[in-house]
Structure formats: C-alpha cells, structure tokens
Design a protein around this motif. Structure first.
Motif, PDB file in Angstrom:
ATOM      1  N   LEU A  24       0.834  -1.195   0.000  1.00  0.00           N
ATOM      2  CA  LEU A  24       0.000   0.000   0.000  1.00  0.00           C
ATOM      3  C   LEU A  24       0.872   1.250   0.000  1.00  0.00           C
ATOM      4  O   LEU A  24       1.944   1.256   0.599  1.00  0.00           O
ATOM      5  N   THR A  25       0.373   2.277  -0.663  1.00  0.00           N
ATOM      6  CA  THR A  25       1.062   3.573  -0.681  1.00  0.00           C
ATOM      7  C   THR A  25       0.058   4.660  -0.344  1.00  0.00           C
ATOM      8  O   THR A  25      -1.162   4.470  -0.531  1.00  0.00           O
ATOM      9  N   LEU A  26       0.540   5.785   0.111  1.00  0.00           N
ATOM     10  CA  LEU A  26      -0.361   6.900   0.382  1.00  0.00           C
ATOM     11  C   LEU A  26      -1.093   7.356  -0.881  1.00  0.00           C
ATOM     12  O   LEU A  26      -2.304   7.557  -0.837  1.00  0.00           O
ATOM     13  N   PRO A  27      -0.402   7.508  -2.028  1.00  0.00           N
ATOM     14  CA  PRO A  27      -1.137   7.911  -3.235  1.00  0.00           C
ATOM     15  C   PRO A  27      -2.249   6.933  -3.622  1.00  0.00           C
ATOM     16  O   PRO A  27      -3.301   7.349  -4.111  1.00  0.00           O
ATOM     17  N   SER A  28      -2.051   5.638  -3.376  1.00  0.00           N
ATOM     18  CA  SER A  28      -3.088   4.661  -3.743  1.00  0.00           C
ATOM     19  C   SER A  28      -4.314   4.772  -2.845  1.00  0.00           C
ATOM     20  O   SER A  28      -5.377   4.252  -3.185  1.00  0.00           O
ATOM     21  N   LEU A  29      -4.198   5.454  -1.726  1.00  0.00           N
ATOM     22  CA  LEU A  29      -5.312   5.601  -0.786  1.00  0.00           C
ATOM     23  C   LEU A  29      -5.927   6.998  -0.805  1.00  0.00           C
ATOM     24  O   LEU A  29      -6.816   7.290   0.000  1.00  0.00           O
ATOM     25  N   ARG A  30      -5.453   7.890  -1.692  1.00  0.00           N
ATOM     26  CA  ARG A  30      -6.004   9.243  -1.782  1.00  0.00           C
ATOM     27  C   ARG A  30      -7.504   9.163  -2.013  1.00  0.00           C
ATOM     28  O   ARG A  30      -7.997   8.299  -2.727  1.00  0.00           O
ATOM     29  N   GLY A  31      -8.205  10.077  -1.387  1.00  0.00           N
ATOM     30  CA  GLY A  31      -9.659  10.077  -1.465  1.00  0.00           C
ATOM     31  C   GLY A  31     -10.294   9.418  -0.258  1.00  0.00           C
ATOM     32  O   GLY A  31     -11.495   9.560  -0.031  1.00  0.00           O
ATOM     33  N   LYS A  32      -9.499   8.692   0.517  1.00  0.00           N
ATOM     34  CA  LYS A  32      -9.978   8.064   1.751  1.00  0.00           C
ATOM     35  C   LYS A  32      -9.324   8.747   2.943  1.00  0.00           C
ATOM     36  O   LYS A  32      -8.197   9.231   2.852  1.00  0.00           O
ATOM     37  N   VAL A  33     -10.019   8.738   4.062  1.00  0.00           N
ATOM     38  CA  VAL A  33      -9.402   9.138   5.323  1.00  0.00           C
ATOM     39  C   VAL A  33      -8.637   7.915   5.815  1.00  0.00           C
ATOM     40  O   VAL A  33      -9.149   6.794   5.786  1.00  0.00           O
ATOM     41  N   ILE A  34      -7.395   8.123   6.232  1.00  0.00           N
ATOM     42  CA  ILE A  34      -6.551   7.014   6.689  1.00  0.00           C
ATOM     43  C   ILE A  34      -6.374   7.096   8.203  1.00  0.00           C
ATOM     44  O   ILE A  34      -6.043   8.152   8.742  1.00  0.00           O
ATOM     45  N   VAL A  35      -6.615   5.978   8.854  1.00  0.00           N
ATOM     46  CA  VAL A  35      -6.344   5.817  10.278  1.00  0.00           C
ATOM     47  C   VAL A  35      -5.111   4.923  10.356  1.00  0.00           C
ATOM     48  O   VAL A  35      -5.183   3.734  10.051  1.00  0.00           O
ATOM     49  N   LEU A  36      -3.980   5.502  10.728  1.00  0.00           N
ATOM     50  CA  LEU A  36      -2.726   4.762  10.834  1.00  0.00           C
ATOM     51  C   LEU A  36      -2.482   4.444  12.306  1.00  0.00           C
ATOM     52  O   LEU A  36      -2.250   5.354  13.113  1.00  0.00           O
ATOM     53  N   GLU A  37      -2.567   3.165  12.649  1.00  0.00           N
ATOM     54  CA  GLU A  37      -2.343   2.711  14.033  1.00  0.00           C
ATOM     55  C   GLU A  37      -0.941   2.135  14.119  1.00  0.00           C
ATOM     56  O   GLU A  37      -0.668   1.049  13.608  1.00  0.00           O
ATOM     57  N   SER A  38      -0.033   2.878  14.764  1.00  0.00           N
ATOM     58  CA  SER A  38       1.352   2.437  14.918  1.00  0.00           C
ATOM     59  C   SER A  38       1.480   1.742  16.266  1.00  0.00           C
ATOM     60  O   SER A  38       1.072   2.282  17.298  1.00  0.00           O
ATOM     61  N   PHE A  39       2.062   0.535  16.236  1.00  0.00           N
ATOM     62  CA  PHE A  39       2.058  -0.301  17.435  1.00  0.00           C
ATOM     63  C   PHE A  39       3.284  -1.205  17.465  1.00  0.00           C
ATOM     64  O   PHE A  39       4.006  -1.350  16.488  1.00  0.00           O
ATOM     65  N   GLN A  40       3.477  -1.809  18.638  1.00  0.00           N
ATOM     66  CA  GLN A  40       4.418  -2.911  18.836  1.00  0.00           C
ATOM     67  C   GLN A  40       3.616  -4.030  19.491  1.00  0.00           C
ATOM     68  O   GLN A  40       2.817  -3.774  20.382  1.00  0.00           O
ATOM     69  N   GLU A  64     -14.615   2.135   1.556  1.00  0.00           N
ATOM     70  CA  GLU A  64     -14.388   3.081   0.469  1.00  0.00           C
ATOM     71  C   GLU A  64     -14.194   4.511   0.985  1.00  0.00           C
ATOM     72  O   GLU A  64     -13.783   5.385   0.240  1.00  0.00           O
ATOM     73  N   GLN A  65     -14.440   4.735   2.288  1.00  0.00           N
ATOM     74  CA  GLN A  65     -14.251   6.062   2.873  1.00  0.00           C
ATOM     75  C   GLN A  65     -13.096   6.133   3.867  1.00  0.00           C
ATOM     76  O   GLN A  65     -12.448   7.164   3.983  1.00  0.00           O
ATOM     77  N   VAL A  66     -12.882   5.044   4.611  1.00  0.00           N
ATOM     78  CA  VAL A  66     -11.853   5.037   5.665  1.00  0.00           C
ATOM     79  C   VAL A  66     -10.977   3.800   5.492  1.00  0.00           C
ATOM     80  O   VAL A  66     -11.491   2.680   5.420  1.00  0.00           O
ATOM     81  N   ALA A  67      -9.678   4.026   5.447  1.00  0.00           N
ATOM     82  CA  ALA A  67      -8.708   2.927   5.385  1.00  0.00           C
ATOM     83  C   ALA A  67      -7.988   2.846   6.733  1.00  0.00           C
ATOM     84  O   ALA A  67      -7.370   3.826   7.157  1.00  0.00           O
ATOM     85  N   VAL A  68      -8.102   1.712   7.395  1.00  0.00           N
ATOM     86  CA  VAL A  68      -7.364   1.477   8.636  1.00  0.00           C
ATOM     87  C   VAL A  68      -6.120   0.692   8.272  1.00  0.00           C
ATOM     88  O   VAL A  68      -6.201  -0.359   7.629  1.00  0.00           O
ATOM     89  N   ILE A  69      -4.972   1.228   8.660  1.00  0.00           N
ATOM     90  CA  ILE A  69      -3.679   0.628   8.342  1.00  0.00           C
ATOM     91  C   ILE A  69      -2.894   0.489   9.639  1.00  0.00           C
ATOM     92  O   ILE A  69      -2.803   1.434  10.425  1.00  0.00           O
ATOM     93  N   GLY A  70      -2.325  -0.678   9.861  1.00  0.00           N
ATOM     94  CA  GLY A  70      -1.443  -0.881  11.002  1.00  0.00           C
ATOM     95  C   GLY A  70       0.004  -0.698  10.582  1.00  0.00           C
ATOM     96  O   GLY A  70       0.372  -1.006   9.441  1.00  0.00           O
ATOM     97  N   LEU A  71       0.812  -0.186  11.481  1.00  0.00           N
ATOM     98  CA  LEU A  71       2.250  -0.053  11.259  1.00  0.00           C
ATOM     99  C   LEU A  71       2.958  -0.635  12.478  1.00  0.00           C
ATOM    100  O   LEU A  71       2.867  -0.092  13.575  1.00  0.00           O
TER     101      LEU A  71
END
Length: 186
Positions: A24-40, A64-71
C-alpha cells in the motif's frame, strides 16, 4: 473547510506487508481518510487499547471512505518482534486490516516511518485526510468518542472533485505557494 496548511504525510517505509495482496502507498489511498495505528506487539497499551480501537474503526466505517492501516514500528526488542512473530500475532489477535512492518533505521532504534512522522512512542494513532495530509496524531490512548468526532469532521470535508482546484493546490512537500489574488498578473 479547514484552510489551515497541513503537511503531506511522509511516505511509509515498509519492509513487508500483511493482510493485503499488494503493498500500500499513500497515493493509492487518496480520497480516503486514513487511520494509521502504529504499534508494537509487546506494547501493553497497543494490545489493550490501540489495536482493539483500530479493529472497531475498521468494522464501523465503510472501506471506500476510511482505510485502517497498522504499522508495526519496533524500537524495543527487535530480536523478538520479528515479522514471523508478527504474522502469528496478527492471526492470533484476528487483526483484519493491512499491517506494514516499519523499515529499521540504519543507525539507532527508531524505525524509518516512526522517525519521519516524529512519533513519541506506541501506540500512536495518526489521521490522514483525503488529500494525504497529516491532520491529527495521538500518542497513547484516545477515547472512541474523540476519535469518532475527528473522523466525522474529516469525512464531512468536501472531497476535491477531479479537475477542481484544491485550497492546497500550491502546496508540495517542499512548501506552499501563496494564491494569486483574482485578476493579478504573473
């Protein structure tokens, strides 16, 4: 609409992805709100609060509106929190959304994406708007009510239609040009 300048989110520097067929890339997710959950995975606050909250957001909002991504951004015990261990963790905890493994830094314990976003630790929740700009960043716990209000505000911002000028049209990663007054000659 919020006309305050917000910086573009730095690119993610991920060494491996889970729960997604392609990186996944940020440009590929444009148009959506991204929730980036950074964790260990060995972080108590991540396991008890951050990840369960990200799962609730993933279940509550349309994909289609919100992308949840874990890091998975490991700065402690990297010899234990390996990608293989993470794969088992994601299965055991039934994490349904895509998770990237933050690229280790060439020197020092702070991984590359964590450093680029100036995170203080884990869990860190970052909200990125439809234009790819960092709008909120929360270290530690944030209540579901506050997060819901912030997501609602971002979702209620008018998306920029194709060909329409954005209030940030003069902004790049290097800076923002001032808009010309109407009728001004260049």
């Amino acid at each position: 609409m919020d006309n305050t300048y917000h910086p573009l989110a730095p690119d993610w520097q991920v060494q491996q992805w889970f729960n997604t067929p392609a990186p996944l890339t940020l440009p590929s997710l444009r148009g959506k709100v991204i929730v980036l959950e950074s964790f260990q995975m060995l972080c108590p606050g991540c396991v008890s609060h951050g990840l369960p909250q990200a799962i609730r957001v993933h279940a509550a909002f349309p994909r289609e509106q919100v992308a949840v991504i874990g890091l998975h951004t490991v700065f402690e015990h990297p010899d234990v929190m390996t990608p293989a261990a993470l794969q088992a963790f994601l299965h055991e905890y039934r994490i349904p959304f895509p998770v990237g493994v933050d690229q280790p830094a060439p020197r020092g314990p702070i991984p590359m994406t964590m450093r680029a976003y100036a995170m203080q630790g884990t869990p860190t929740l970052t909200l990125i708007d439809r234009q790819g700009r960092v709008r909120q960043q929360h270290f530690g716990q944030i209540s579901d009510l506050v997060l819901g209000a912030q997501l609602g505000a971002l979702l209620n911002e008018a998306p920029v239609a194709a060909g329409e000028a954005s209030p940030f049209a003069g902004c790049t990663d290097d800076g923002c040009a001032t808009p010309e007054p109407a009728g001004a000659a260049r």
